[in-house]
Scaffold this motif. Sequence first.
Motif, PDB file in Angstrom:
ATOM      1  N   LYS A 210       0.821  -1.202   0.000  1.00 27.04           N
ATOM      2  CA  LYS A 210       0.000   0.000   0.000  1.00 27.04           C
ATOM      3  C   LYS A 210       0.865   1.266   0.000  1.00 27.04           C
ATOM      4  O   LYS A 210       0.541   2.249  -0.656  1.00 27.04           O
ATOM      5  CB  LYS A 210      -0.968  -0.018   1.195  1.00 27.04           C
ATOM      6  CG  LYS A 210      -2.006  -1.143   1.121  1.00 27.04           C
ATOM      7  CD  LYS A 210      -2.777  -1.053  -0.131  1.00 27.04           C
ATOM      8  CE  LYS A 210      -3.743  -2.126  -0.533  1.00 27.04           C
ATOM      9  NZ  LYS A 210      -4.432  -2.972   0.330  1.00 27.04           N
ATOM     10  N   HIS A 230      -6.460   0.735  -6.471  1.00 29.87           N
ATOM     11  CA  HIS A 230      -6.744  -0.398  -5.562  1.00 29.87           C
ATOM     12  C   HIS A 230      -7.704  -1.353  -6.281  1.00 29.87           C
ATOM     13  O   HIS A 230      -8.874  -1.429  -5.945  1.00 29.87           O
ATOM     14  CB  HIS A 230      -7.366   0.166  -4.282  1.00 29.87           C
ATOM     15  CG  HIS A 230      -7.417  -0.779  -3.133  1.00 29.87           C
ATOM     16  ND1 HIS A 230      -8.212  -0.554  -2.027  1.00 29.87           N
ATOM     17  CD2 HIS A 230      -6.784  -1.955  -2.886  1.00 29.87           C
ATOM     18  CE1 HIS A 230      -8.060  -1.543  -1.158  1.00 29.87           C
ATOM     19  NE2 HIS A 230      -7.213  -2.398  -1.656  1.00 29.87           N
ATOM     20  N   SER A 252     -11.128  -2.311   1.061  1.00 34.35           N
ATOM     21  CA  SER A 252     -10.484  -3.429   1.747  1.00 34.35           C
ATOM     22  C   SER A 252     -11.533  -4.382   2.320  1.00 34.35           C
ATOM     23  O   SER A 252     -12.525  -3.940   2.905  1.00 34.35           O
ATOM     24  CB  SER A 252      -9.610  -2.898   2.875  1.00 34.35           C
ATOM     25  OG  SER A 252      -8.642  -2.020   2.336  1.00 34.35           O
ATOM     26  N   LYS A 256     -12.273  -8.249  -3.473  1.00 35.85           N
ATOM     27  CA  LYS A 256     -11.397  -8.243  -4.648  1.00 35.85           C
ATOM     28  C   LYS A 256     -10.760  -9.606  -4.888  1.00 35.85           C
ATOM     29  O   LYS A 256     -10.796 -10.128  -5.993  1.00 35.85           O
ATOM     30  CB  LYS A 256     -10.300  -7.175  -4.506  1.00 35.85           C
ATOM     31  CG  LYS A 256     -10.804  -5.749  -4.657  1.00 35.85           C
ATOM     32  CD  LYS A 256      -9.692  -4.716  -4.579  1.00 35.85           C
ATOM     33  CE  LYS A 256      -8.935  -4.765  -3.279  1.00 35.85           C
ATOM     34  NZ  LYS A 256      -9.762  -4.534  -2.081  1.00 35.85           N
ATOM     35  N   ASP A 281      -5.366  -7.069  -5.930  1.00 32.85           N
ATOM     36  CA  ASP A 281      -5.401  -5.935  -5.003  1.00 32.85           C
ATOM     37  C   ASP A 281      -4.988  -4.602  -5.629  1.00 32.85           C
ATOM     38  O   ASP A 281      -5.552  -3.584  -5.304  1.00 32.85           O
ATOM     39  CB  ASP A 281      -4.510  -6.230  -3.791  1.00 32.85           C
ATOM     40  CG  ASP A 281      -4.809  -5.325  -2.598  1.00 32.85           C
ATOM     41  OD1 ASP A 281      -5.992  -5.206  -2.235  1.00 32.85           O
ATOM     42  OD2 ASP A 281      -3.868  -4.739  -2.037  1.00 32.85           O
TER      43      ASP A 281
END
Length: 597
Positions: A210, A230, A252, A256, A281
């Motif tokens: 990230k 993302h 999040s 995904k 991701d």
Amino acid sequence: MNTNVTSNKHVNEWIAEMVRLVKPSGIVLIDGSEEQAEALRAEACSTGEMMKLNEEKLPNCYLHRTAINDVARVEHRTFICTRKREDAGNINNWMDPTECYEKLSKLYDGSYKGKTMYVIPYSMSVVGSDFAKYGIELTDSIYVVLNMLIMTRVGLNVLEALGDSADFIKGLHARADIDEEKRYICHFPEDNTIWSVNSGYGGNVLLGKKCFALRIASYLGRKEGWMAEHMLILGIENPEGEVKYISAAFPSACGKTNLAMLIPPEVYKKRGYKTWCVGDDIAWLRVGKDGRLWAVNPENGFFGVAPGTNENSNPNALHTAMKDTIFTNVCLNLDDNTVWWEGLDNNPPKNALNWKGESWDYRKYDKADKVNTSGAHPNSRFTAMAANCPCLSDKFNDPAGVPISAIVFGGRRAKTAPLVYQSFGWQHGAFVGSIMASETTAAASGAVGVVRRDPMAMRPFVGYDMGDYWAHWLAMGKVAANAPKIFHVNWFRTDDEGHFIWPGFGDNMRVLMWILARCEGKVGATETAIGYVPNVEDINVEGLDISRETMTELLSVDKALWLEDCKGIREFYKQVGERVPQEFYAELEALEARLAK
Ligand code: GTP
Ligand code: SPV
Ligand code: MN
């Protein structure tokens, strides 16, 4: 101590400076070899940092437990440190870079005493490709080294590709005291630098993920004319062997990894459809010569949510994680030295340790207090190699990436958002991304289940001002002559008792098929105030036990709810501030006008 671990003077000088700060007892360069990795695994097992699991059932798999106060990303302790405050924007936490370096230096000072500094040269994307960006992470944690070896491309070839260049992302990580009051995840986009201290958990410390591939990369993407998002990337192959690619941005822990590895329902499987995972991701996107957006997954592995992963929901993820995997904060079955988590099966281990390492009684599980009563932490994870994924796309290592036909936004919305709708075009599609909202999950610390705005699923990951980020989206749509069509999905609509209405998981392919048909102009739709919604008969529900009324409900648009939502959007735009593109205000007004009609 010899700090000249490479032949690149910029790298060596930076390492020397960091060594003076953290004061390790030695330095080890990670070369990407299996011998070195194996020695580190053995060392981590000897100190208790990791535990080796049942070699027969879970070959080359390990368990790691983080500190109890250190189980998720910490957004309130994550900072973007630009020289000007306004460049970080109102949504990000900001600290003055000079002040931040000074403050964190005190925390880093001597923090490696008696420990080894591991130097990890890594690449995001295929080494040497147009997409590739290089980083070096310094860490005092073998767990971090072993995770980075799975999640990124690590090795001496990265240093070769870097050559004499100073163009690399400098990452410094120290576990220090794992004190949450002194935990900082700080980004200095103007210096290509990331400083992370007092954490040992995934997104806080695997700096390629990230921190680099989204926060720093989004900043670089704006400067250089590309995008860091993302997003998962999924290929759908039709019976003629043609593959179309979709990328999808969900917040999040909103599906995904599951969508990226979905298995087609029987109705499509029997006709010869197949699905291929490119990424689960993060996507980096560039405009190709053909005007299409081309995407790569810059990562090399999956850091996936364990709970809920099972033979039905995501068999591909489960099989990927059956070897060469590091499990973090799952439940340990003491009878056979394997792992377990809620939702794996209906057979919780009777002789087990929970994610904290305490003796665990599955009968005391209380849904209302998962963190304290579950076997596995709700945000427990597996770190698994992409190469072990049964449905990995043969384009995974293609330096050119894959062309994207459709971009899909989505979130957890109990009501408002229908199962799927299509935007009217790129500008309206970007607007749809900007108004995304979702119920919060265990992936970040804080309350779970609260609706919050999460534009493009990037609220915690944009490395600069959100308004500028939106303007960049609009600009990219102008450069890409053949830009993808933009859609929005919601797998999480609930009935009055709070049960999910849509079956989800593999059956989500039924919605993706409508999306692809729309991209090819092969199916109609109903124009509504929010966008194009499918005609009920155009979503294939063959083999599903779902009524026409339920489908109608799933596809319905409640204007009153939407008008209420528009107020929230306006408030959020105000919070983002002055740099919200005028185009988005125009879209919002047009939406309100259509809803009021
Ligand atoms: P990050 O790794 O945090 O970015 O999460 P992610 O977006 O990859 O989410 P993931 O696929 O791991 O799913 C998170 C949770 O959502 C799991 O508990 C899944 O079981 C659940 N989930 C995923 N897809 C669906 C779906 O289609 N329907 C429902 N009801 N739940 C889903
Ligand atoms: C997320 O939270 O979106 C993740 C897990 O993918 S972490 O690496 O912790 O960010
Ligand atoms: Mn994620």
